[in-house]
Design a protein around this motif. Structure first.
Motif, mmCIF file in Angstrom:
data_model
loop_
_atom_site.group_PDB
_atom_site.id
_atom_site.type_symbol
_atom_site.label_atom_id
_atom_site.label_comp_id
_atom_site.label_asym_id
_atom_site.label_seq_id
_atom_site.Cartn_x
_atom_site.Cartn_y
_atom_site.Cartn_z
ATOM 1 N N LEU A 1 0.004 2.295 3.536
ATOM 2 C CA LEU A 1 0.178 1.104 2.728
ATOM 3 C C LEU A 1 0.214 1.460 1.244
ATOM 4 C CD1 LEU A 1 0.254 -2.023 3.050
ATOM 5 C CD2 LEU A 1 -2.231 -1.985 2.843
ATOM 6 N N ASP A 2 1.339 1.166 0.606
ATOM 7 C CA ASP A 2 1.518 1.355 -0.834
ATOM 8 C C ASP A 2 1.201 0.015 -1.483
ATOM 9 O OD1 ASP A 2 2.752 1.313 -3.436
ATOM 10 O OD2 ASP A 2 4.048 2.964 -2.831
ATOM 11 N N VAL A 3 0.159 -0.038 -2.318
ATOM 12 C CA VAL A 3 -0.288 -1.311 -2.871
ATOM 13 C C VAL A 3 0.168 -1.518 -4.324
ATOM 14 C CG1 VAL A 3 -2.217 -1.497 -1.268
ATOM 15 C CG2 VAL A 3 -2.587 -0.403 -3.484
ATOM 16 N N ARG A 4 1.193 -0.776 -4.738
ATOM 17 C CA ARG A 4 1.750 -0.928 -6.081
ATOM 18 C C ARG A 4 2.761 -2.073 -6.107
ATOM 19 N NH1 ARG A 4 4.508 4.512 -7.158
ATOM 20 N NH2 ARG A 4 5.153 4.121 -5.010
ATOM 21 N N THR A 5 3.349 -2.299 -7.266
ATOM 22 C CA THR A 5 4.383 -3.335 -7.391
ATOM 23 C C THR A 5 5.658 -2.877 -6.684
ATOM 24 O OG1 THR A 5 5.319 -2.439 -9.430
ATOM 25 C CG2 THR A 5 3.476 -4.003 -9.659
ATOM 26 N N ALA A 6 6.541 -3.820 -6.415
ATOM 27 C CA ALA A 6 7.825 -3.490 -5.779
ATOM 28 C C ALA A 6 8.640 -2.552 -6.656
ATOM 29 C CB ALA A 6 8.604 -4.767 -5.482
ATOM 30 N N GLY A 7 8.558 -2.731 -7.967
ATOM 31 C CA GLY A 7 9.275 -1.858 -8.888
ATOM 32 C C GLY A 7 8.767 -0.422 -8.829
ATOM 33 N N GLU B 1 10.726 3.176 -7.284
ATOM 34 C CA GLU B 1 10.878 4.425 -8.039
ATOM 35 C C GLU B 1 10.465 5.653 -7.225
ATOM 36 O OE1 GLU B 1 8.682 3.915 -11.651
ATOM 37 O OE2 GLU B 1 10.042 2.374 -12.401
ATOM 38 N N GLY B 2 9.823 5.441 -6.094
ATOM 39 C CA GLY B 2 9.387 6.532 -5.223
ATOM 40 C C GLY B 2 8.132 6.153 -4.481
ATOM 41 N N HIS B 3 8.041 6.601 -3.239
ATOM 42 C CA HIS B 3 6.875 6.283 -2.409
ATOM 43 C C HIS B 3 6.685 7.380 -1.359
ATOM 44 C CE1 HIS B 3 10.434 4.331 -0.656
ATOM 45 N NE2 HIS B 3 9.906 4.690 0.510
ATOM 46 N N ILE B 4 5.585 7.289 -0.646
ATOM 47 C CA ILE B 4 5.244 8.286 0.366
ATOM 48 C C ILE B 4 5.807 7.857 1.718
ATOM 49 C CG2 ILE B 4 3.363 9.435 1.590
ATOM 50 C CD1 ILE B 4 1.647 9.031 -0.940
ATOM 51 N N GLY B 5 6.674 8.684 2.267
ATOM 52 C CA GLY B 5 7.210 8.463 3.619
ATOM 53 C C GLY B 5 7.699 7.051 3.866
ATOM 54 N N ASP B 6 7.286 6.497 4.993
ATOM 55 C CA ASP B 6 7.687 5.150 5.391
ATOM 56 C C ASP B 6 6.615 4.119 5.060
ATOM 57 O OD1 ASP B 6 10.104 6.051 6.455
ATOM 58 O OD2 ASP B 6 9.192 6.509 8.389
ATOM 59 N N ALA B 7 5.926 4.311 3.947
ATOM 60 C CA ALA B 7 4.849 3.401 3.562
ATOM 61 C C ALA B 7 5.357 1.967 3.440
ATOM 62 C CB ALA B 7 4.235 3.847 2.235
ATOM 63 N N THR B 8 4.523 1.045 3.848
ATOM 64 C CA THR B 8 4.798 -0.375 3.693
ATOM 65 C C THR B 8 4.291 -0.792 2.321
ATOM 66 O OG1 THR B 8 4.507 -0.745 6.066
ATOM 67 C CG2 THR B 8 4.313 -2.669 4.637
ATOM 68 N N ASN B 9 5.092 -1.540 1.576
ATOM 69 C CA ASN B 9 4.710 -1.966 0.232
ATOM 70 C C ASN B 9 4.171 -3.387 0.251
ATOM 71 O OD1 ASN B 9 6.371 -3.052 -2.696
ATOM 72 N ND2 ASN B 9 4.558 -1.800 -2.693
ATOM 73 N N VAL B 10 2.885 -3.538 -0.121
ATOM 74 C CA VAL B 10 2.260 -4.844 -0.286
ATOM 75 C C VAL B 10 1.427 -4.772 -1.559
ATOM 76 C CG1 VAL B 10 0.784 -6.616 0.719
ATOM 77 C CG2 VAL B 10 2.105 -5.129 2.237
ATOM 78 N N ASP B 11 1.848 -5.477 -2.589
ATOM 79 C CA ASP B 11 1.197 -5.454 -3.897
ATOM 80 C C ASP B 11 -0.187 -6.108 -3.817
ATOM 81 O OD1 ASP B 11 0.419 -5.696 -6.571
ATOM 82 O OD2 ASP B 11 2.370 -6.417 -7.250
ATOM 83 N N VAL B 12 -1.221 -5.325 -4.072
ATOM 84 C CA VAL B 12 -2.596 -5.821 -3.986
ATOM 85 C C VAL B 12 -2.888 -6.892 -5.037
ATOM 86 C CG1 VAL B 12 -3.654 -4.073 -5.484
ATOM 87 C CG2 VAL B 12 -5.027 -5.119 -3.667
ATOM 88 N N LEU B 13 -2.115 -6.950 -6.103
ATOM 89 C CA LEU B 13 -2.371 -7.923 -7.164
ATOM 90 C C LEU B 13 -1.719 -9.280 -6.908
ATOM 91 C CD1 LEU B 13 -2.051 -5.584 -10.280
ATOM 92 C CD2 LEU B 13 -4.110 -6.229 -9.000
#
Length: 125
Positions: free
Chosen positions: A46-52, A56-68
């Motif tokens: 789980l990548d908890v950063r912003t969609a932007g 710009e780059g992420h780890i493998g097939d991480a799912t993006n859900v912004d914690v903020l």
């Protein structure tokens, strides 16, 4: 002088206790240990950063859900609480927050990437 020493001691004790509470039940892993754990079956990354930031780059097939975002808990509720969840952000602050929320929600196995995506990239990954 006694008040100064007592005040400094109190601040140090509060800081240490806050760090321990924030990480209670959460494994903080180096980039190498994080990468190794990702090889296990059924791991949810789980990548908890912003969609932007994610774009710009992420780890493998991480799912993006912004914690903020207000809907963070609603979105992560779809994850399996019995499977390991590995979280990261840019530097480690937001992922620590997310890890705490996940533990409160009943997730059993939560791993936080120490130093976040910045440490991941710095380690050559």
């Amino acid at each position: 002088m006694k008040k100064l020493v007592l005040g400094i001691t109190s601040i140090i004790l509060m800081a240490v206790s806050c760090v321990n509470q924030k990480q209670e039940g959460v494994v903080v892993a180096s980039p190498e240990a994080f990468e190794q754990k990702m090889q296990e079956s059924n791991v949810q990354v789980l990548d908890v950063r912003t969609a932007g930031e994610y774009a710009e780059g992420h780890i493998g097939d991480a799912t993006n859900v912004d914690v903020l975002q207000d809907d963070f808990q609603d979105k992560v509720a779809n994850l399996d609480k019995d499977k390991p969840v590995m979280v990261y952000c840019k530097m480690g602050g937001r992922s620590a927050k997310a890890a705490g929320i996940l533990k409160e929600m009943g997730f059993k196995d939560v791993t936080d990437l120490e130093g976040g995506y910045s440490a991941w990239k710095a380690s050559g990954k």
